[in-house]
Design an enzyme around this catalytic site. Structure first.
Site, PDB file in Angstrom:
ATOM      1  N   ARG A   1      11.962  10.114 -34.346  1.00 35.55           N
ATOM      2  CA  ARG A   1      12.229   8.768 -34.862  1.00 35.55           C
ATOM      3  C   ARG A   1      12.329   8.738 -36.394  1.00 35.55           C
ATOM      4  O   ARG A   1      13.016   7.897 -36.953  1.00 35.55           O
ATOM      5  CB  ARG A   1      11.131   7.806 -34.417  1.00 35.55           C
TER       6      ARG A   1
ATOM      7  N   ASP B   1       6.304 -11.630 -33.314  1.00 35.59           N
ATOM      8  CA  ASP B   1       6.383 -10.181 -33.178  1.00 35.59           C
ATOM      9  C   ASP B   1       6.158  -9.574 -34.549  1.00 35.59           C
ATOM     10  O   ASP B   1       6.372 -10.234 -35.578  1.00 35.59           O
ATOM     11  CB  ASP B   1       7.742  -9.746 -32.609  1.00 35.59           C
TER      12      ASP B   1
END
Length: 292
Positions: free
Chosen positions: A52, A161
């Site tokens: 990632r 979020d």
């Protein structure tokens, strides 16, 4: 929110030296993400972290994970720590995920709250870890199906979020047709408008749905939450499971403190209430709890 998809890993960069994520650097990244978001990153995630972040190191022209660790450990580099957190979390969601929750919402928890709203009361619902918005839009569609003139009353849905970028997608409320398969046809036809997008058919949430929802950036592991009022319903599913145990206990307690009397809490199928305040909740249905 957000799920986190041994040995050191090595790859060859075009025109650059090899990038290696060793255990020492992995431990430093693990420490930062735990301090940043309370997420417990297990040792079997070395490959994921490497895959990632290696692209990000190339973008920044950083030639080692050791140098990257120095960057994210600098307290002045909040934006880069945020970028790293977003890169290491996977937003997994869909419309009407875990259908039993929405059946309970329609038949049990919402009807008395609608009555309360019609009598002049305040109703608040929170979708924590809302990802790209399918959960709060699912909640709002049920609410409007039960109360078409909901906008007349004091009813609001907070959707939060930690990922700022995914919240931008949620606010747009635009979804490819393939992501709409779990949305009941009647609700889809009533509350989403289809149009031809560059990659095929796309559906956009109606203004009536969007008007009920406020999207906000929020770190559940922050030292404090900005909300002052109580919530009648909290959805927080498949999010707390990624925290370490002490953080889980803290989150359940803070949810309890943020809930109205006899409020409902919906959690993920792999999650369990734990910690000193778990007995304050009684089971109402599958992974659905009510504050005693």
């Amino acid at each position: 929110m957000s799920a986190l998809a041994h040995s050191s890993v090595t790859v060859q960069q075009a025109g650059k030296s090899k990038l290696k994520l060793g255990q020492a650097e992995f431990n430093r990244i693990k420490k930062v993400i735990n301090e940043q978001a309370g997420i417990s990153l297990s040792d079997d995630k070395v490959n994921l972290v490497h895959s990632r972040l290696q692209k990000r190191l190339r973008e920044l022209n950083i030639i080692s994970f050791q140098a990257y660790c120095q960057l994210i450990e600098n307290p002045d580099n909040k934006d880069e720590r945020r970028y790293m957190l977003n890169a290491l979390t996977t937003n997994v969601t869909r419309f009407f995920r875990e259908p039993h929750h929405f059946k309970h919402l329609m038949n049990t928890s919402l009807p008395p709250l609608i009555k309360k709203a019609k009598e002049g009361g305040r109703v608040r619902i929170w979708s924590g870890g809302c990802s790209s918005g399918q959960e709060p839009y699912s909640i709002a569609s049920i609410l409007l199906a039960l109360l078409p003139d909901a906008a007349k009353y004091d009813i609001k849905i907070l959707a939060s979020d930690i990922d700022r970028d995914i919240l931008m997608d949620a606010r747009r409320g635009m979804y490819p047709e393939k992501l709409m398969s779990k949305m009941p046809t009647k609700l889809k036809d009533k509350f989403f408008k289809p149009f031809d997008g560059p990659s095929g058919d796309v559906y956009v949430a109606s203004p009536a749905l969007k008007s009920l929802i406020s999207f906000r950036e929020l770190n559940l592991n922050a030292s404090s939450w900005p909300m002052r009022g109580k919530f009648d319903i909290i959805f927080c599913r498949n999010t707390v499971i990624y925290f370490d145990e002490p953080t889980q206990h803290k989150i359940w307690t803070r949810f309890k403190e943020q809930m109205a009397p006899q409020g409902y809490l919906y959690i993920g199928h792999s999650e369990r209430l734990s910690g000193p305040d778990a007995p304050k909740f009684e089971k109402s249905d599958i992974t659905t709890y009510r504050l005693r």
